[in-house]
Design an enzyme around this catalytic site. Structure first.
Site: not given
Ligand SMILES: *Cc1c(COP(=O)(O)O)cnc(C)c1O
Length: 402
Positions: A95, A117, A383
């Site tokens: 993020k 948000e 992610s």
């Molecule tokens: C917020 C988040 C997501 C989901 O958000 P996307 O916009 O779909 O990427 C996925 N993995 C992690 C670790 C997150 O913090």
């Protein structure tokens, strides 16, 4: 490694094959046009790009490594599983790529205040982080129910100097926080920049957020060639709103690589307790764009469920909807239990605690890898890291033991 060409742009109205667009209040049309012009101008500005890259490298820790999960691949006995380690980026997830970009743009536009948000608090924390660094006032809208479930992240945002504003409307969760933030922006856009947390919202947000995240796939592509002398056969990412997925997959879409999105099946797709907008939804308008979403027969947005708060969103980025309809995106789902199993397996096998969101991608990746050959390669977007999910996992483990 990085390039700034905008590939597969939307049309002038912000549509990706009909999805997307700008379905917003009349009063926002001016500010959105201003934002779009500022975004394109900044994107062409070498100084802006140099500063963005400097922060991505020195502050966020890019490039994140590409890691061959040898033990896991061996255990599964199929394709080689390679992880893009976004969990090692500052604040523990992808993020930060996006909030660095948007905060820099806010600064360039002369805005002194940012709003955001947040659902689980991850985007709120990433926004509060860059606001602290840039000395900007930061207000984060968060559903009261989410504030209760994610108390440590509320404290984290406050430690970073942000104000967290509780939202009581609707189900007091993410979609309501997004509505509230848009409402704030209508009244405050003169001095306020709205940092949206995923590839959703009205144009130009889906494009902008995608461009701030393509560093993920650009790095992975170059690293793959350098470390393994080849590109992966398949790339896979979990989808909440779709920002980590677009970040990884977009730079690979013109290659001969299978692209896979994994949606959260929660307690199962036969009921309503999931958040699989592409797999089980239909096109409609949500948060300023036309996309796939989960609504009932009266057109009310449904309540959703996923064990991972970050995937718990009743819509999906419009460009993913377009890629899906065009047949360029394969769809998989993983339910709560499969995600927990994947969480545990990666922890034990590789010494990496993945975020529960990423665990969905891993669950599907393990399933798919098992059907592939050892000389094939599967790239997974890890992610985020799992530290934020320890409470959830602990609770689940206790429930299962009783
Ligand atoms: C917020 C988040 C997501 C989901 O958000 P996307 O916009 O779909 O990427 C996925 N993995 C992690 C670790 C997150 O913090």
């Amino acid at each position: 490694m990085y390039d700034f060409e905008i590939r597969h742009p939307p049309d002038a109205g912000g549509h990706f094959n009909g999805f997307g667009g700008k379905y917003a209040a009349e009063t926002l049309m001016g500010p959105l046009a201003e934002l779009e012009a500022a975004f394109y101008a900044s994107w062409e500005d070498p100084e802006f790009q140099a500063e963005r890259l400097r922060l991505l490298q020195q502050y966020a820790g890019r490039p994140t490594p590409l890691y061959h999960a040898r033990r896991l691949s061996e255990e599964i006995g199929g394709a080689q599983i390679v992880l893009k380690r976004e969990d090692l980026a500052h604040t523990g997830a992808h993020k930060i790529n996006n909030t660095i970009g948007q905060a820099l743009l806010a600064k360039r536009m002369g805005k002194k205040r940012v709003i955001a948000e947040t659902g689980a608090g991850q985007h709120g924390v990433a926004s509060a982080t860059v606001a602290a660094m840039f000395d900007m006032q930061c207000d984060v809208y968060m559903g009261r129910e989410d504030m209760r479930r994610q108390a440590p992240n509320v404290f984290r945002m406050e430690l970073l100097g942000a104000r967290v504003i509780p939202v009581d409307s609707g189900t007091a969760t993410l979609k309501d926080a997004l509505n509230e933030a848009l409402r704030d922006w209508v009244a405050s856009c003169e001095n306020t920049f709205y940092i949206i947390g995923t590839v959703a919202g009205p144009h130009p947000y889906p494009l902008m957020v995608r461009q701030y995240h393509v560093v993920i796939g650009q790095e992975a592509r170059a690293q793959s060639l350098e470390q393994f002398g080849r590109l992966p056969d398949m790339a896979i990412a979990c989808v909440g709103g779709g920002s980590n997925a677009m970040g990884l997959l977009h730079p690979l879409r013109d290659d001969d690589i299978r692209l896979v999105a994994v949606e959260p099946a929660g307690y199962g797709l036969d009921g309503d307790d999931h958040a699989a907008s592409l797999a089980a939804g239909r096109p409609g308008i949500l948060h300023g764009n036309l996309t796939y979403l989960l609504e009932d027969d009266e057109g009310q947005i449904k309540g959703t469920h996923s064990i991972s708060a970050g995937l718990d969103y009743p819509g999906v980025g419009p460009e993913l909807a377009a890629m899906y309809e065009a047949g360029r995106l394969e769809l998989e789902t993983a339910d709560d239990n499969e995600a927990l199993q994947a969480f545990s397996r990666l922890s034990l096998c590789e010494g990496i605690l993945p975020a529960l969101e990423s665990s969905h991608a891993l669950a599907a990746a393990m399933r798919l890898a098992a059907k592939m050959k050892p000389e094939q390669m599967l790239l997974v977007n890890l992610s985020g890291r799992g530290d934020k999910d320890l409470d959830t996992v602990m609770q689940k483990t206790k429930e299962d033991a009783t």
